[in-house]
Design a protein around this motif. Structure first.
Motif, PDB file in Angstrom:
ATOM      1  N   PHE A  56       0.751  -1.103   0.156  1.00  0.00           N
ATOM      2  CA  PHE A  56      -0.061  -0.127  -0.026  1.00  0.00           C
ATOM      3  C   PHE A  56       0.995   1.361  -0.127  1.00  0.00           C
ATOM      4  O   PHE A  56       0.647   2.278  -0.840  1.00  0.00           O
ATOM      5  CB  PHE A  56      -0.950   0.086   1.156  1.00  0.00           C
ATOM      6  CG  PHE A  56      -1.678   1.241   1.540  1.00  0.00           C
ATOM      7  CD1 PHE A  56      -2.849   1.684   0.655  1.00  0.00           C
ATOM      8  CD2 PHE A  56      -1.292   1.925   2.481  1.00  0.00           C
ATOM      9  CE1 PHE A  56      -3.427   2.932   0.803  1.00  0.00           C
ATOM     10  CE2 PHE A  56      -2.153   3.176   2.626  1.00  0.00           C
ATOM     11  CZ  PHE A  56      -3.015   3.619   1.725  1.00  0.00           C
ATOM     12  N   LEU A  57       1.762   0.899   0.865  1.00  0.00           N
ATOM     13  CA  LEU A  57       2.695   2.349   0.874  1.00  0.00           C
ATOM     14  C   LEU A  57       3.413   2.734  -0.262  1.00  0.00           C
ATOM     15  O   LEU A  57       4.089   3.988  -0.485  1.00  0.00           O
ATOM     16  CB  LEU A  57       3.577   2.213   2.290  1.00  0.00           C
ATOM     17  CG  LEU A  57       2.860   2.407   3.648  1.00  0.00           C
ATOM     18  CD1 LEU A  57       3.693   2.347   4.647  1.00  0.00           C
ATOM     19  CD2 LEU A  57       2.268   3.697   3.760  1.00  0.00           C
ATOM     20  N   ASN A  58       3.860   1.634  -0.970  1.00  0.00           N
ATOM     21  CA  ASN A  58       4.639   1.685  -2.233  1.00  0.00           C
ATOM     22  C   ASN A  58       3.806   1.977  -3.326  1.00  0.00           C
ATOM     23  O   ASN A  58       4.319   2.021  -4.508  1.00  0.00           O
ATOM     24  CB  ASN A  58       5.347   0.537  -2.180  1.00  0.00           C
ATOM     25  CG  ASN A  58       6.619   0.585  -1.303  1.00  0.00           C
ATOM     26  OD1 ASN A  58       7.229   1.714  -1.042  1.00  0.00           O
ATOM     27  ND2 ASN A  58       6.922  -0.436  -0.880  1.00  0.00           N
ATOM     28  N   SER A  59       2.339   1.978  -3.209  1.00  0.00           N
ATOM     29  CA  SER A  59       1.817   1.821  -4.304  1.00  0.00           C
ATOM     30  C   SER A  59       1.452   3.173  -5.086  1.00  0.00           C
ATOM     31  O   SER A  59       1.752   4.368  -4.459  1.00  0.00           O
ATOM     32  CB  SER A  59       0.340   1.449  -4.146  1.00  0.00           C
ATOM     33  OG  SER A  59      -0.594   2.348  -3.318  1.00  0.00           O
ATOM     34  N   ASP A  60       1.363   3.340  -6.401  1.00  0.00           N
ATOM     35  CA  ASP A  60       0.999   4.691  -7.156  1.00  0.00           C
ATOM     36  C   ASP A  60      -0.288   5.413  -6.577  1.00  0.00           C
ATOM     37  O   ASP A  60      -0.127   6.838  -6.487  1.00  0.00           O
ATOM     38  CB  ASP A  60       1.009   4.255  -8.834  1.00  0.00           C
ATOM     39  CG  ASP A  60       2.505   4.011  -9.244  1.00  0.00           C
ATOM     40  OD1 ASP A  60       3.480   4.143  -8.549  1.00  0.00           O
ATOM     41  OD2 ASP A  60       2.267   3.212 -10.231  1.00  0.00           O
ATOM     42  N   ARG A  61      -1.212   4.624  -6.371  1.00  0.00           N
ATOM     43  CA  ARG A  61      -2.555   5.240  -5.793  1.00  0.00           C
ATOM     44  C   ARG A  61      -1.946   6.031  -4.468  1.00  0.00           C
ATOM     45  O   ARG A  61      -2.443   7.117  -4.194  1.00  0.00           O
ATOM     46  CB  ARG A  61      -3.328   4.290  -5.348  1.00  0.00           C
ATOM     47  CG  ARG A  61      -4.584   4.598  -5.017  1.00  0.00           C
ATOM     48  CD  ARG A  61      -5.725   3.432  -5.123  1.00  0.00           C
ATOM     49  NE  ARG A  61      -7.098   3.994  -4.561  1.00  0.00           N
ATOM     50  CZ  ARG A  61      -7.517   3.750  -3.432  1.00  0.00           C
ATOM     51  NH1 ARG A  61      -6.892   2.956  -2.648  1.00  0.00           N
ATOM     52  NH2 ARG A  61      -8.754   4.092  -3.070  1.00  0.00           N
ATOM     53  N   TYR A  62      -1.175   5.308  -3.527  1.00  0.00           N
ATOM     54  CA  TYR A  62      -0.875   6.032  -2.373  1.00  0.00           C
ATOM     55  C   TYR A  62      -0.052   7.284  -2.516  1.00  0.00           C
ATOM     56  O   TYR A  62      -0.235   8.396  -2.005  1.00  0.00           O
ATOM     57  CB  TYR A  62      -0.259   5.060  -1.368  1.00  0.00           C
ATOM     58  CG  TYR A  62       0.132   5.731  -0.142  1.00  0.00           C
ATOM     59  CD1 TYR A  62      -0.506   6.094   0.950  1.00  0.00           C
ATOM     60  CD2 TYR A  62       1.642   6.289  -0.079  1.00  0.00           C
ATOM     61  CE1 TYR A  62      -0.026   6.645   2.139  1.00  0.00           C
ATOM     62  CE2 TYR A  62       2.238   6.943   1.221  1.00  0.00           C
ATOM     63  CZ  TYR A  62       1.355   7.236   2.096  1.00  0.00           C
ATOM     64  OH  TYR A  62       1.609   7.786   3.467  1.00  0.00           O
ATOM     65  N   GLN A  63       0.996   7.102  -3.575  1.00  0.00           N
ATOM     66  CA  GLN A  63       1.707   8.171  -3.777  1.00  0.00           C
ATOM     67  C   GLN A  63       1.027   9.470  -4.483  1.00  0.00           C
ATOM     68  O   GLN A  63       1.201  10.539  -4.146  1.00  0.00           O
ATOM     69  CB  GLN A  63       2.896   7.756  -4.524  1.00  0.00           C
ATOM     70  CG  GLN A  63       3.857   6.806  -4.164  1.00  0.00           C
ATOM     71  CD  GLN A  63       4.441   7.303  -2.785  1.00  0.00           C
ATOM     72  OE1 GLN A  63       4.965   8.329  -2.696  1.00  0.00           O
ATOM     73  NE2 GLN A  63       4.685   6.365  -1.675  1.00  0.00           N
ATOM     74  N   ASP A  64       0.186   8.985  -5.277  1.00  0.00           N
ATOM     75  CA  ASP A  64      -0.668  10.051  -5.980  1.00  0.00           C
ATOM     76  C   ASP A  64      -1.581  10.743  -4.911  1.00  0.00           C
ATOM     77  O   ASP A  64      -1.681  12.012  -4.883  1.00  0.00           O
ATOM     78  CB  ASP A  64      -1.562   9.605  -7.124  1.00  0.00           C
ATOM     79  CG  ASP A  64      -0.858   9.014  -8.318  1.00  0.00           C
ATOM     80  OD1 ASP A  64       0.388   9.654  -8.410  1.00  0.00           O
ATOM     81  OD2 ASP A  64      -1.248   8.284  -9.026  1.00  0.00           O
ATOM     82  N   ALA A  65      -2.078  10.210  -3.951  1.00  0.00           N
ATOM     83  CA  ALA A  65      -3.004  10.690  -3.105  1.00  0.00           C
ATOM     84  C   ALA A  65      -2.383  11.646  -1.951  1.00  0.00           C
ATOM     85  O   ALA A  65      -2.807  12.531  -1.798  1.00  0.00           O
ATOM     86  CB  ALA A  65      -3.880   9.496  -2.470  1.00  0.00           C
ATOM     87  N   ALA A  66      -1.028  10.994  -1.723  1.00  0.00           N
ATOM     88  CA  ALA A  66      -0.096  11.872  -0.977  1.00  0.00           C
ATOM     89  C   ALA A  66       0.190  13.134  -1.557  1.00  0.00           C
ATOM     90  O   ALA A  66       0.052  14.174  -0.762  1.00  0.00           O
ATOM     91  CB  ALA A  66       0.948  11.273  -0.292  1.00  0.00           C
ATOM     92  N   THR A  67       0.655  13.317  -2.814  1.00  0.00           N
ATOM     93  CA  THR A  67       1.044  14.413  -3.596  1.00  0.00           C
ATOM     94  C   THR A  67      -0.356  15.291  -3.603  1.00  0.00           C
ATOM     95  O   THR A  67      -0.232  16.549  -3.362  1.00  0.00           O
ATOM     96  CB  THR A  67       1.292  14.140  -4.987  1.00  0.00           C
ATOM     97  OG1 THR A  67       2.292  13.211  -4.822  1.00  0.00           O
ATOM     98  CG2 THR A  67       1.467  15.288  -5.705  1.00  0.00           C
ATOM     99  N   LYS A  68      -1.563  14.548  -4.042  1.00  0.00           N
ATOM    100  CA  LYS A  68      -2.868  15.608  -4.004  1.00  0.00           C
ATOM    101  C   LYS A  68      -3.070  16.073  -2.632  1.00  0.00           C
ATOM    102  O   LYS A  68      -3.602  17.393  -2.465  1.00  0.00           O
ATOM    103  CB  LYS A  68      -4.123  14.802  -4.296  1.00  0.00           C
ATOM    104  CG  LYS A  68      -4.064  14.505  -5.747  1.00  0.00           C
ATOM    105  CD  LYS A  68      -4.964  13.479  -6.258  1.00  0.00           C
ATOM    106  CE  LYS A  68      -4.972  13.041  -7.616  1.00  0.00           C
ATOM    107  NZ  LYS A  68      -6.047  12.247  -8.172  1.00  0.00           N
ATOM    108  N   PHE A  69      -2.869  15.465  -1.567  1.00  0.00           N
ATOM    109  CA  PHE A  69      -3.113  16.006  -0.072  1.00  0.00           C
ATOM    110  C   PHE A  69      -2.245  17.023   0.168  1.00  0.00           C
ATOM    111  O   PHE A  69      -2.670  18.130   0.634  1.00  0.00           O
ATOM    112  CB  PHE A  69      -3.233  14.773   0.823  1.00  0.00           C
ATOM    113  CG  PHE A  69      -3.199  15.222   2.294  1.00  0.00           C
ATOM    114  CD1 PHE A  69      -4.484  15.359   2.698  1.00  0.00           C
ATOM    115  CD2 PHE A  69      -2.016  15.391   3.108  1.00  0.00           C
ATOM    116  CE1 PHE A  69      -4.673  15.590   4.324  1.00  0.00           C
ATOM    117  CE2 PHE A  69      -2.084  15.785   4.516  1.00  0.00           C
ATOM    118  CZ  PHE A  69      -3.540  15.862   5.166  1.00  0.00           C
TER     119      PHE A  69
END
Length: 81
Positions: A56-69
């Motif tokens: 989860f922490l290494n997923s693109d979905r998590y990284q994209d959401a962190a950037t958006k946040f």
């Protein structure tokens, strides 16, 4: 209503829809992160749970959401200054 006003409404509508989509993405990832955190709390030494958390922490979905946040919160902090 003039043609210009109609165009402004369409742009505002598109901008709001984009913001809502970004917020929904961030909230969805946050919710998934809470589920994983609960699993880690209950099954800390489970290899499956630990693997799920790392994936989860290494997923693109998590990284994209962190950037958006960060971008969404940066806008709020920038407006308050």
């Amino acid at each position: 209503m003039s043609s210009r006003e109609g165009e402004d409404d369409a742009v505002i509508g598109a901008d709001l829809l984009a913001q809502l989509q970004e917020n929904a993405t961030v909230l969805g990832v946050f919710d998934e992160g809470q589920d994983i955190a609960l699993d880690l709390h209950e099954e800390l030494f489970s290899p499956t749970t630990r693997q799920r958390a790392l994936a989860f922490l290494n997923s693109d979905r998590y990284q994209d959401a962190a950037t958006k946040f960060r971008r969404l919160n940066g806008g709020i902090a920038g407006e308050a200054s």
